[in-house]
Design an enzyme around this catalytic site. Sequence first.
Site, PDB file in Angstrom:
ATOM      1  N   ARG A   1       1.182  -1.555  -0.049  1.00  0.00           N
ATOM      2  CA  ARG A   1      -0.244  -0.138  -0.350  1.00  0.00           C
ATOM      3  C   ARG A   1       0.545   1.220   0.245  1.00  0.00           C
ATOM      4  O   ARG A   1       2.145   1.378   0.676  1.00  0.00           O
ATOM      5  CB  ARG A   1      -1.449  -0.226   0.872  1.00  0.00           C
ATOM      6  CG  ARG A   1      -1.845  -1.160   1.269  1.00  0.00           C
ATOM      7  CD  ARG A   1      -2.457  -1.324   2.408  1.00  0.00           C
ATOM      8  NE  ARG A   1      -3.850  -2.484   2.498  1.00  0.00           N
ATOM      9  CZ  ARG A   1      -3.870  -3.795   2.389  1.00  0.00           C
ATOM     10  NH1 ARG A   1      -2.549  -3.849   2.642  1.00  0.00           N
ATOM     11  NH2 ARG A   1      -4.549  -4.411   1.893  1.00  0.00           N
TER      12      ARG A   1
ATOM     13  N   HIS B   1      -0.482  -2.435  -4.556  1.00  0.00           N
ATOM     14  CA  HIS B   1      -0.431  -3.702  -5.423  1.00  0.00           C
ATOM     15  C   HIS B   1      -0.005  -2.829  -7.090  1.00  0.00           C
ATOM     16  O   HIS B   1      -0.541  -3.642  -7.549  1.00  0.00           O
ATOM     17  CB  HIS B   1      -0.714  -4.735  -5.355  1.00  0.00           C
ATOM     18  CG  HIS B   1      -0.695  -5.493  -3.801  1.00  0.00           C
ATOM     19  ND1 HIS B   1       0.163  -5.258  -3.465  1.00  0.00           N
ATOM     20  CD2 HIS B   1      -1.880  -6.549  -3.694  1.00  0.00           C
ATOM     21  CE1 HIS B   1       0.196  -5.944  -2.196  1.00  0.00           C
ATOM     22  NE2 HIS B   1      -1.370  -7.237  -2.392  1.00  0.00           N
TER      23      HIS B   1
ATOM     24  N   HIS C   1       2.976 -13.119  -4.925  1.00  0.00           N
ATOM     25  CA  HIS C   1       2.049 -13.708  -4.161  1.00  0.00           C
ATOM     26  C   HIS C   1       1.425 -14.566  -4.479  1.00  0.00           C
ATOM     27  O   HIS C   1       0.022 -14.390  -4.300  1.00  0.00           O
ATOM     28  CB  HIS C   1       0.453 -11.726  -4.828  1.00  0.00           C
ATOM     29  CG  HIS C   1       0.374 -12.151  -3.778  1.00  0.00           C
ATOM     30  ND1 HIS C   1      -1.094 -12.770  -2.763  1.00  0.00           N
ATOM     31  CD2 HIS C   1      -0.335 -10.649  -3.378  1.00  0.00           C
ATOM     32  CE1 HIS C   1      -1.454 -11.457  -1.888  1.00  0.00           C
ATOM     33  NE2 HIS C   1      -1.406 -10.456  -1.864  1.00  0.00           N
TER      34      HIS C   1
ATOM     35  N   ASP D   1      -2.467 -10.143   8.230  1.00  0.00           N
ATOM     36  CA  ASP D   1      -1.871  -9.195   7.295  1.00  0.00           C
ATOM     37  C   ASP D   1      -1.355  -7.972   7.509  1.00  0.00           C
ATOM     38  O   ASP D   1      -1.348  -6.400   7.329  1.00  0.00           O
ATOM     39  CB  ASP D   1      -2.889  -8.202   6.681  1.00  0.00           C
ATOM     40  CG  ASP D   1      -2.970  -8.031   5.253  1.00  0.00           C
ATOM     41  OD1 ASP D   1      -2.313  -8.459   4.669  1.00  0.00           O
ATOM     42  OD2 ASP D   1      -3.929  -7.340   4.295  1.00  0.00           O
TER      43      ASP D   1
ATOM     44  N   GLU E   1       4.991 -12.471   1.380  1.00  0.00           N
ATOM     45  CA  GLU E   1       5.156 -11.717   0.312  1.00  0.00           C
ATOM     46  C   GLU E   1       6.604 -10.586   0.898  1.00  0.00           C
ATOM     47  O   GLU E   1       6.320  -9.782   1.474  1.00  0.00           O
ATOM     48  CB  GLU E   1       4.097 -10.191   0.308  1.00  0.00           C
ATOM     49  CG  GLU E   1       2.678 -11.364  -0.132  1.00  0.00           C
ATOM     50  CD  GLU E   1       1.730  -9.940   0.136  1.00  0.00           C
ATOM     51  OE1 GLU E   1       1.848  -9.124  -0.395  1.00  0.00           O
ATOM     52  OE2 GLU E   1       1.003 -10.493   0.797  1.00  0.00           O
TER      53      GLU E   1
END
Length: 323
Positions: free
Chosen positions: A78, A103, A173, A230, A288
């Site tokens: 982000r 992304h 991803h 996350d 990631e």
Amino acid sequence: MNELFGTLSDGTEVHLWTLERAGTRVEVLTYGGIVRSVRVPDRDGRTAEVVLGFAGLDGYLAHPGPYFGALVGRYANRIAHARFPLDGVVYALEPNSGPNSLHGGARGFDKRVWAAEPVEGGVRLSRVGPHGEEGFPGRLEVSATYTLDACGALRIAYEAVTDAPTVINLTNHSYFNLAGSGHAGGHELRLAASRFTPVDADLIPTGVLADVAGSRFDFRASRTVGSGYDHNFVLDKGVTTDPQEVAELHDPASGRTLTVATTEPGVQLYTADHLASPFAPGDGIALETQHFPDSPNHPGFPSTVLRPGETFRSQTVYAFSAR
């Protein structure tokens, strides 16, 4: 080996490249640089699919939001308020996650068809992102090379050059499920990260590097992953020239183990709590490797600036075994 995988509505062909070595079989698409399939054996030699994906191109086109297996860029993760300053200029990006850029924008690298050429042990994907693509400055020549080594480990090596100052952050991803099916929350994870970047309600880093000790973010010793993650973890090793091991994901039932080595300073742990049909929440775990989210707006984070005359290089290695 490569074959036709499907055709986009404008007639553009999408090809599938198959890599196979030392018991590992990997399939890569020219659409989005997607790792469509990874098949590896368990402790008893039984092979299964360990990443989430679709049998046909239509699946990826119908479900773009989770970025299944995709090569993500020009800026992975982000950027707050879809804007960032660089050399005294504020660049406005394409917001695609509320007010923020996620992304790379609405048509990031994951939704582009890449040129492909064979290399020893794999395939090299490349494309040119024009100046202004999704709002990012600079004409970016970028490549991602996927190879299998003698032990069957998958290496993704990224390179890029630009003709104007820009920012870049690339990752893969893939969602891993080492059991081959079902919920992945029972996997065990170890991360070489003593700190993480706390986030606000929009998952934007606050700028603080918080200690994981005594919190649910402490994976320095292997333990069950669970759900509700996350977040970007700050790897103890920092930025390195060569990949160093930073993570181990293990499925106790099958014995399959994934180790991740990278040159990057961070890794986003995403437990896929928002996946929807045809998958279910928690069916996969994403690791990631990356620079930190919103780095262009945080001078104290490792820089993601790329300038003319420089070459961006990043490598991540996914090694599979069973015990």
